[in-house]
Enzyme design. Structure first.
Site: not given
Ligand code: NAD
Length: 452
Positions: A146
């Site tokens: 990561k």
């Molecule tokens: P992203 O950047 O697309 O979306 C993040 C979302 O969280 C946005 O809507 C943002 O406004 C919101 N956010 C940010 N700070 C916040 C806060 N303080 N309070 C409330 N909402 C908040 O990111 P993503 O890819 O959707 O990732 C989200 C989570 O899922 C992360 O923990 C990431 O590690 C995990 N994840 C992502 C993937 C992937 O394929 N993208 C896979 C597994 C896990």
């Protein structure tokens, strides 16, 4: 070559060694309890300590020798680089780029790249370690890695995200690669960022789309990758709901975070008949007990906050987490359900779309109240699973159909859920500890048969 059970000549005995400074710094586990994994530890753990606490809960039940536990928790390699950004007026903003490669016993390291001001070495270690256990739970031939940059992209001007991405690749290209470590999108990174990485990396190594996943289709992306994590969350939520007596048809769902994972989770859950009553993002949330129109919301959001939508009442992120719903999907950042708000959670089931959204203290408080939590390393593994399909397609230079991707994803997620549920029943433990047990056994076995 050592014996598979770890007792052979290459494995050291389980002797007590003095704890070295590096070990104290990277492996400290706050107040690990002596026996039960239900004892709430302090919330003051760092993210890496929290993951190692979860590891310890499972490792104790597996009776893993201490020397193997230490080996499995220790990151393989940690890279930190300076990322300077020269502004138009000649001033320099300096960021830090990280890549932690946690374990490669089962295959190349795999995991996302995050652009967020909170990114630091401890968080990268925690998330890299989670990736080791996640790839093992879904039985992909990968280890865990990561990384990211401690930048808030909202403070950058057009062109600057590309510049810092290319500088990052220039400084870490020798440590990544299709057989070494394969980054992917995470918070605030997307297919465009991955395309820049392919381009920059290819200047050193020749055209190499398999160096990252989550790419646009035009440069070797896979159908179904963008929506994969959300699709996996919905597949797992459906099975977990059935196991806990919740009919997904009409079930009330709240989703925190409306980015990649949150918006697709909401859409696929709505497709399965669930009523998504609340969603939120960094600006706040909206709530409508009659159910939100997720397609309309996604279209309207398109770069804008969900709070600008004209339906529903405005709520805060804290209020969303405390809503009286059937299923709560935290899909934003880590540590959002903690010891101070866990008692307010009213959901009947929590399905972790985000990585590490529930602290160990909150986990214990939810367990006390019989609220099951489907852990991140299982619930959000759909993304890395389709990343694996993308990598396979790149290596074979052969394109799969969207239908094949969905069928294979469903098969892998379902098998992983069943394995974890069965382990939880057999060992009378939480789904999280069971998921770690399944994963640790697979990684430990690979370490032992390969020999350290
Ligand atoms: P992203 O950047 O697309 O979306 C993040 C979302 O969280 C946005 O809507 C943002 O406004 C919101 N956010 C940010 N700070 C916040 C806060 N303080 N309070 C409330 N909402 C908040 O990111 P993503 O890819 O959707 O990732 C989200 C989570 O899922 C992360 O923990 C990431 O590690 C995990 N994840 C992502 C993937 C992937 O394929 N993208 C896979 C597994 C896990």
């Amino acid at each position: 070559m050592g014996d598979a059970d770890g007792s052979g000549p290459t494995m050291a005995g389980d002797r007590e060694e003095p704890v070295r400074a590096a070990e104290r710094a990277t492996l400290r586990t706050a107040e690990a309890p002596a026996s039960a994994d239900e004892v709430p530890p302090a919330d003051e753990m760092t993210p890496f300590e929290a993951v190692n606490y979860q590891f310890d809960c499972a490792a104790r039940r597996l009776d893993l020798p201490r020397h193997l536990q230490v080996a499995l928790k220790t990151p393989y390699r940690e890279v930190m680089v300076e990322i300077p950004l020269v502004e138009e007026d000649g001033s320099i903003r300096t960021f830090h780029g990280y890549r932690v490669q946690h374990n490669n016993a089962r295959g190349p390291m795999k995991g996302g790249l995050r652009y967020h001001p909170d990114v630091d070495l401890d968080e990268a270690r925690a998330l890299a370690s989670l990736m080791t256990w996640k790839t093992a739970v879904v039985d992909l031939p990968y280890g865990g890695g990561k990384g990211g940059i401690d930048v808030d992209p909202r403070t950058l001007r057009p062109g600057q995200v590309e510049r810092i991405t290319r500088t990052f690749v220039d400084r870490i290209h020798q440590f990544i690669g299709p057989n070494e470590d394969i980054p992917a999108p995470d918070v605030n990174t997307d297919g465009q960022v991955m395309a820049w990485i392919v381009d920059e990396y290819s200047k050193f190594e020749g055209f190499t789309p398999a160096v990252v996943t989550g790419k646009p289709l035009e440069v070797g992306g896979s159908p179904g990758r963008v929506s994969a994590t959300g699709r996996g969350v919905a597949i797992i939520a459906e099975r977990a709901a059935a196991d806990h007596g919740i009919d997904l048809d009409g079930a009330r769902v709240a989703v925190q975070g409306f980015g990649n994972v949150g918006s697709w989770s909401a859409r696929f859950l709505a497709d399965r008949g669930a009523r998504v009553v609340a969603v939120s993002d960094v600006e706040g949330g909206i709530h409508d007990d009659a159910g939100l129109d997720i397609d309309a919301l996604t279209e309207a959001a398109n770069g804008r906050s969900v709070v600008t939508h004209d339906r529903g009442d405005r709520i805060s992120n804290d209020e969303l987490l405390a809503l009286d719903v059937d299923i709560l999907v935290p899909a934003a950042l880590g540590g959002v359900i903690h010891r101070w708000n866990a008692r307010h959670v009213q959901a009947r089931l929590v399905v972790e779309g985000a990585n590490a959204p529930t602290t160990p203290a909150a986990d214990a408080l939810l367990a006390e109240r019989d609220i099951p939590v489907v852990p991140d390393i299982l619930a959000n593994a759909g993304g890395v699973t389709v990343s694996y399909f993308e990598w396979v397609q790149n290596l074979q230079q052969f394109r799969w159909t969207a239908e094949k991707v969905d069928t294979e994803l469903t098969a892998i997620m379902t098998a992983a859920y069943d394995a974890v549920r069965d382990a939880a029943a057999e060992h009378r433990t939480s789904l999280r500890t069971a998921a770690f047990m399944v994963a640790i056994q697979r990684v430990a076995r690979a370490v032992q048969v390969r020999g350290v």
